[in-house]
Design a protein around this motif. Structure first.
Motif, mmCIF file in Angstrom:
data_model
loop_
_atom_site.group_PDB
_atom_site.id
_atom_site.type_symbol
_atom_site.label_atom_id
_atom_site.label_comp_id
_atom_site.label_asym_id
_atom_site.label_seq_id
_atom_site.Cartn_x
_atom_site.Cartn_y
_atom_site.Cartn_z
ATOM 1 N N HIS A 1 0.836 -1.181 0.000
ATOM 2 C CA HIS A 1 0.000 0.000 0.000
ATOM 3 C C HIS A 1 0.879 1.241 0.000
ATOM 4 C CE1 HIS A 1 -2.892 2.971 1.522
ATOM 5 N NE2 HIS A 1 -3.779 2.198 0.956
ATOM 6 N N TYR A 2 0.403 2.295 -0.627
ATOM 7 C CA TYR A 2 1.227 3.495 -0.777
ATOM 8 C C TYR A 2 1.597 4.157 0.549
ATOM 9 C CZ TYR A 2 -2.751 6.649 -0.070
ATOM 10 O OH TYR A 2 -3.799 7.338 0.458
ATOM 11 N N LEU A 3 0.902 3.870 1.626
ATOM 12 C CA LEU A 3 1.255 4.453 2.921
ATOM 13 C C LEU A 3 2.053 3.495 3.813
ATOM 14 C CD1 LEU A 3 -1.993 6.426 3.757
ATOM 15 C CD2 LEU A 3 0.238 7.368 3.178
ATOM 16 N N PHE A 4 2.393 2.313 3.272
ATOM 17 C CA PHE A 4 3.211 1.403 4.070
ATOM 18 C C PHE A 4 4.510 2.099 4.460
ATOM 19 C CE2 PHE A 4 6.499 -1.985 4.219
ATOM 20 C CZ PHE A 4 6.065 -2.594 5.379
ATOM 21 N N ARG A 5 5.158 2.724 3.500
ATOM 22 C CA ARG A 5 6.322 3.590 3.741
ATOM 23 C C ARG A 5 6.084 4.871 2.965
ATOM 24 N NH1 ARG A 5 6.701 0.905 7.457
ATOM 25 N NH2 ARG A 5 8.198 -0.729 7.874
ATOM 26 N N TRP A 6 6.275 6.004 3.592
ATOM 27 C CA TRP A 6 5.984 7.279 2.953
ATOM 28 C C TRP A 6 7.084 8.291 3.250
ATOM 29 C CZ3 TRP A 6 5.782 10.675 6.897
ATOM 30 C CH2 TRP A 6 5.333 10.222 8.137
ATOM 31 N N LYS A 7 7.102 9.359 2.457
ATOM 32 C CA LYS A 7 8.080 10.434 2.621
ATOM 33 C C LYS A 7 7.377 11.754 2.300
ATOM 34 C CE LYS A 7 12.287 9.572 1.609
ATOM 35 N NZ LYS A 7 13.643 9.355 1.143
ATOM 36 N N ARG A 8 7.606 12.757 3.144
ATOM 37 C CA ARG A 8 7.041 14.088 2.922
ATOM 38 C C ARG A 8 8.165 15.123 3.010
ATOM 39 N NH1 ARG A 8 3.464 10.950 2.149
ATOM 40 N NH2 ARG A 8 1.310 11.048 2.815
ATOM 41 N N LYS A 9 8.342 15.913 1.960
ATOM 42 C CA LYS A 9 9.272 17.045 2.001
ATOM 43 C C LYS A 9 8.457 18.282 2.314
ATOM 44 C CE LYS A 9 12.747 15.380 -1.196
ATOM 45 N NZ LYS A 9 13.445 15.587 -2.466
ATOM 46 N N VAL A 10 8.862 19.001 3.357
ATOM 47 C CA VAL A 10 8.072 20.133 3.841
ATOM 48 C C VAL A 10 9.003 21.298 4.146
ATOM 49 C CG1 VAL A 10 6.335 20.838 5.518
ATOM 50 C CG2 VAL A 10 6.543 18.431 4.930
ATOM 51 N N SER A 11 8.595 22.470 3.706
ATOM 52 C CA SER A 11 9.395 23.674 3.948
ATOM 53 C C SER A 11 9.090 24.266 5.318
ATOM 54 C CB SER A 11 9.114 24.721 2.874
ATOM 55 O OG SER A 11 7.805 25.247 3.044
ATOM 56 N N GLN B 1 -4.862 -0.184 8.717
ATOM 57 C CA GLN B 1 -6.159 0.293 8.248
ATOM 58 C C GLN B 1 -6.265 0.192 6.735
ATOM 59 O OE1 GLN B 1 -7.241 4.139 9.992
ATOM 60 N NE2 GLN B 1 -5.858 3.672 11.672
ATOM 61 N N SER B 2 -5.204 0.596 6.049
ATOM 62 C CA SER B 2 -5.237 0.549 4.592
ATOM 63 C C SER B 2 -5.251 -0.897 4.100
ATOM 64 C CB SER B 2 -4.068 1.325 4.004
ATOM 65 O OG SER B 2 -2.857 0.886 4.546
ATOM 66 N N GLY B 3 -4.509 -1.778 4.767
ATOM 67 C CA GLY B 3 -4.522 -3.189 4.392
ATOM 68 C C GLY B 3 -5.891 -3.818 4.601
ATOM 69 N N ALA B 4 -6.533 -3.492 5.712
ATOM 70 C CA ALA B 4 -7.867 -4.022 5.997
ATOM 71 C C ALA B 4 -8.880 -3.511 4.970
ATOM 72 C CB ALA B 4 -8.297 -3.631 7.414
ATOM 73 N N ILE B 5 -8.760 -2.251 4.583
ATOM 74 C CA ILE B 5 -9.662 -1.695 3.560
ATOM 75 C C ILE B 5 -9.472 -2.431 2.247
ATOM 76 C CG2 ILE B 5 -10.093 0.352 2.131
ATOM 77 C CD1 ILE B 5 -9.484 2.020 4.698
ATOM 78 N N GLU B 6 -8.221 -2.661 1.884
ATOM 79 C CA GLU B 6 -7.929 -3.356 0.635
ATOM 80 C C GLU B 6 -8.483 -4.785 0.657
ATOM 81 O OE1 GLU B 6 -3.915 -4.390 -1.794
ATOM 82 O OE2 GLU B 6 -4.071 -2.370 -0.943
ATOM 83 N N MET B 7 -8.320 -5.473 1.791
ATOM 84 C CA MET B 7 -8.868 -6.826 1.909
ATOM 85 C C MET B 7 -10.396 -6.807 1.794
ATOM 86 S SD MET B 7 -6.478 -8.491 4.916
ATOM 87 C CE MET B 7 -7.216 -10.135 4.824
ATOM 88 N N ALA B 8 -11.029 -5.831 2.428
ATOM 89 C CA ALA B 8 -12.498 -5.720 2.363
ATOM 90 C C ALA B 8 -12.951 -5.466 0.926
ATOM 91 C CB ALA B 8 -12.979 -4.611 3.289
ATOM 92 N N GLN B 9 -12.222 -4.613 0.214
ATOM 93 C CA GLN B 9 -12.572 -4.333 -1.185
ATOM 94 C C GLN B 9 -12.430 -5.573 -2.063
ATOM 95 O OE1 GLN B 9 -9.953 -0.982 -1.825
ATOM 96 N NE2 GLN B 9 -11.572 0.494 -1.358
#
Length: 137
Positions: A1-11, A103-111
């Motif tokens: 899932h795209y939020l399993f590992r994430w990165k945010r660049k913020v000023s 949460q995202s994994g559970a949503i994907e499984m439900a879908q």
């Protein structure tokens, strides 16, 4: 899932704008540093210090205040790197509370049509699902 590992660049400006929206700093503040003060047993940040140029204080955010104030963070499981005087990188994982269920994994499984029983068994393998109404009789 795209939020399993994430990165945010913020000023600095983006961070200060969020802090101003939450009445935590004044308009003329300058962001100097971000420091993780404390992590929980799961590695999630539970205390974050924001150091700015207002003379007498820094801001300490705890637990849910961190994500509420810095709403670009999907979870409190992150590290912070300062790229330069104006840019920060938050690298993290997950999108939730750290209780073992993605949460995202559970949503994907439900879908995909998995039942709630199969979803819960996926994340909590040694648990037993019981009908609450049968327990209170």
């Amino acid at each position: 899932h795209y939020l399993f590992r994430w990165k945010r660049k913020v000023s600095n400006k983006e961070i200060l704008n969020l802090l101003q929206k939450n009445d935590l700093v004044k308009n003329n503040s300058e962001l100097l540093d971000l420091k993780v003060i404390k992590r929980g047993a799961s590695g999630r940040v539970i205390k974050l210090e924001i150091i700015h140029n207002n003379p007498t204080s820094s801001i300490i955010l705890t637990k849910d205040e961190i994500r509420k104030s810095l709403n670009f963070l999907p979870s409190n499981l992150f590290i912070i790197d300062k790229l330069n005087d104006n840019l920060w990188v938050f690298t993290g994982g997950g999108f939730g509370h750290g209780v073992g269920l993605s949460q995202s994994g559970a949503i994907e499984m439900a879908q995909k049509g998995y039942s709630y029983q199969k979803i819960l068994k996926q994340y909590y393998k040694k648990t037993k699902i019981l009908n609450f109404m049968n327990l209170v009789k």
